[in-house]
Design a protein around this motif. Structure first.
Motif, mmCIF file in Angstrom:
data_model
loop_
_atom_site.group_PDB
_atom_site.id
_atom_site.type_symbol
_atom_site.label_atom_id
_atom_site.label_comp_id
_atom_site.label_asym_id
_atom_site.label_seq_id
_atom_site.Cartn_x
_atom_site.Cartn_y
_atom_site.Cartn_z
ATOM 1 N N HIS A 84 1.160 -0.947 0.085
ATOM 2 C CA HIS A 84 0.198 -0.127 0.156
ATOM 3 C C HIS A 84 0.972 1.587 0.248
ATOM 4 C CE1 HIS A 84 -3.635 2.589 0.806
ATOM 5 N NE2 HIS A 84 -3.743 1.730 0.948
ATOM 6 N N MET A 85 0.558 2.095 -1.057
ATOM 7 C CA MET A 85 1.145 3.278 -1.488
ATOM 8 C C MET A 85 1.420 3.973 0.168
ATOM 9 S SD MET A 85 -0.056 5.161 -4.426
ATOM 10 C CE MET A 85 -2.046 6.504 -3.985
ATOM 11 N N LYS A 86 0.390 4.009 0.464
ATOM 12 C CA LYS A 86 0.223 5.466 2.047
ATOM 13 C C LYS A 86 1.000 4.507 2.946
ATOM 14 C CE LYS A 86 -4.209 7.100 0.675
ATOM 15 N NZ LYS A 86 -5.470 7.169 0.640
ATOM 16 N N ALA A 87 1.518 3.751 2.972
ATOM 17 C CA ALA A 87 1.906 3.142 4.649
ATOM 18 C C ALA A 87 3.386 3.751 4.352
ATOM 19 C CB ALA A 87 2.079 1.999 4.396
ATOM 20 N N ALA A 88 4.092 3.650 3.857
ATOM 21 C CA ALA A 88 5.006 4.751 3.816
ATOM 22 C C ALA A 88 5.290 6.176 4.069
ATOM 23 C CB ALA A 88 5.706 4.488 2.646
ATOM 24 N N ARG A 89 3.758 6.665 3.863
ATOM 25 C CA ARG A 89 4.236 7.823 4.509
ATOM 26 C C ARG A 89 3.713 8.386 6.086
ATOM 27 N NH1 ARG A 89 -1.829 10.515 4.305
ATOM 28 N NH2 ARG A 89 -2.036 9.854 2.111
ATOM 29 N N TYR A 90 3.002 7.289 6.139
ATOM 30 C CA TYR A 90 2.195 7.304 8.321
ATOM 31 C C TYR A 90 3.315 6.657 8.774
ATOM 32 C CZ TYR A 90 -2.629 8.113 6.671
ATOM 33 O OH TYR A 90 -3.497 8.531 6.847
ATOM 34 N N LEU A 91 4.260 5.553 7.711
ATOM 35 C CA LEU A 91 5.629 5.633 8.767
ATOM 36 C C LEU A 91 6.717 6.425 8.965
ATOM 37 C CD1 LEU A 91 5.554 1.616 7.104
ATOM 38 C CD2 LEU A 91 5.688 2.324 9.239
ATOM 39 N N GLY A 92 6.499 7.312 7.819
ATOM 40 C CA GLY A 92 7.606 8.190 8.092
ATOM 41 C C GLY A 92 6.948 9.102 9.349
ATOM 42 N N LEU A 93 5.493 9.195 9.307
ATOM 43 C CA LEU A 93 5.227 10.609 10.260
ATOM 44 C C LEU A 93 5.661 10.098 11.321
ATOM 45 C CD1 LEU A 93 1.799 11.305 8.390
ATOM 46 C CD2 LEU A 93 4.257 12.999 8.526
ATOM 47 N N MET A 94 5.317 8.617 11.552
ATOM 48 C CA MET A 94 5.742 8.525 12.706
ATOM 49 C C MET A 94 7.116 8.347 13.217
ATOM 50 S SD MET A 94 3.746 4.959 13.270
ATOM 51 C CE MET A 94 3.592 4.951 15.292
ATOM 52 N N THR A 124 -0.420 13.028 -0.483
ATOM 53 C CA THR A 124 0.432 13.850 0.395
ATOM 54 C C THR A 124 1.607 13.186 1.203
ATOM 55 O OG1 THR A 124 -1.597 13.082 1.570
ATOM 56 C CG2 THR A 124 -0.242 13.281 3.507
ATOM 57 N N GLY A 125 2.443 11.728 0.518
ATOM 58 C CA GLY A 125 3.911 11.646 1.063
ATOM 59 C C GLY A 125 5.005 12.459 -0.327
ATOM 60 N N GLN A 126 4.012 12.528 -1.271
ATOM 61 C CA GLN A 126 4.788 14.440 -1.992
ATOM 62 C C GLN A 126 4.770 15.861 -1.519
ATOM 63 O OE1 GLN A 126 2.181 14.015 -6.054
ATOM 64 N NE2 GLN A 126 3.343 12.154 -6.236
ATOM 65 N N TYR A 127 3.434 15.444 -0.586
ATOM 66 C CA TYR A 127 3.696 16.867 -0.070
ATOM 67 C C TYR A 127 4.805 17.006 1.242
ATOM 68 C CZ TYR A 127 2.944 19.931 4.306
ATOM 69 O OH TYR A 127 3.448 21.179 5.132
ATOM 70 N N TRP A 128 4.833 16.293 2.012
ATOM 71 C CA TRP A 128 6.419 16.086 2.786
ATOM 72 C C TRP A 128 7.324 15.815 1.958
ATOM 73 C CZ3 TRP A 128 4.890 17.065 7.434
ATOM 74 C CH2 TRP A 128 4.182 17.300 8.309
ATOM 75 N N LEU A 129 7.664 15.679 1.242
ATOM 76 C CA LEU A 129 8.686 15.340 0.962
ATOM 77 C C LEU A 129 9.110 16.891 0.138
ATOM 78 C CD1 LEU A 129 11.379 13.499 -0.097
ATOM 79 C CD2 LEU A 129 9.997 12.713 -2.057
ATOM 80 N N GLY A 130 8.511 17.512 0.052
ATOM 81 C CA GLY A 130 8.698 19.079 -0.486
ATOM 82 C C GLY A 130 8.681 19.625 0.654
#
Length: 202
Positions: free
Chosen positions: A74-84, A112-118
């Motif tokens: 799931h592509m969104k999982a990495a974003r949540y792991l990043g936030l954690m 949203t992952g793209q936003y956080w990378l920015g």
């Protein structure tokens, strides 16, 4: 298959053999599609459980669920792991690891992952500050134009308003804030109203 009488017995035999040969491949393809869909459904279900735990601030429960969803693709999982890991929620805080997770989510198409990378590039979190890369990823995130993409619109507005990596341009900033506001994002409305009230010269 429409068999005509003029076909010879030999031709009919060849056609039947071809059908027999291709049927298992078709079945295998359908089976593969079914398995892929089942995997996607499982990943979505696990991610949803993880999000519920995350929103309840039960990070100990959320972490293994996000890791499982990540393993399921799931592509969104990495974003949540990043936030954690960025915030040290249930994991040791690490800017470098957060950047790596956001980079993977962004490359997989999570807006949203793209936003956080920015955000990481703009603020030098886990990487060297790079406004050009921040602009690139914010722009990519904002492209969809809806409320999920609106934080990136506001971020682009800030870059233009403050002249970070681009010539300062109040009109461009206002346009991005208004786009976010029109998408239903409260922060976009706040920033647009603030800029209008300031009446700063161009």
């Amino acid at each position: 298959m429409n068999m005509k009488n003029r076909f010879s017995a030999a031709a009919l035999a060849v056609l039947l053999a071809a059908c027999t040969h291709t049927t298992p491949q078709t079945a295998a393809g359908a089976s593969s599609d079914s398995q892929s869909q089942s995997r996607r459904d499982a990943a979505r279900a696990v991610l949803d459980q993880g999000i519920k735990a995350y929103q309840a601030q039960d990070y100990a429960a959320a972490l293994p669920l996000f890791k499982q969803a990540d393993q399921l693709g799931h592509m969104k999982a990495a974003r949540y792991l990043g936030l954690m890991v960025l915030n040290g929620n249930g994991m040791a805080q690490s800017n470098a690891q957060a950047f790596a997770y956001f980079q993977r989510a962004a490359n997989e198409g999570d807006i949203t992952g793209q936003y956080w990378l920015g955000y990481c590039y703009e603020n030098g979190i886990g990487t060297t500050r790079n406004y050009a890369q921040a602009m690139k990823w914010y722009t990519q995130s904002a492209r969809r134009g809806d409320v999920i993409a609106a934080p990136a619109m506001v971020a682009l507005g800030h870059l233009y308003e403050q002249g970070k990596g681009v010539p300062a341009n109040r009109n461009h900033a206002a346009a991005y804030y208004k786009q976010a506001m029109d998408a239903g994002y409260e922060a976009g409305k706040t920033e647009w109203q603030r800029l209008q009230a300031a009446q700063l010269p161009e």
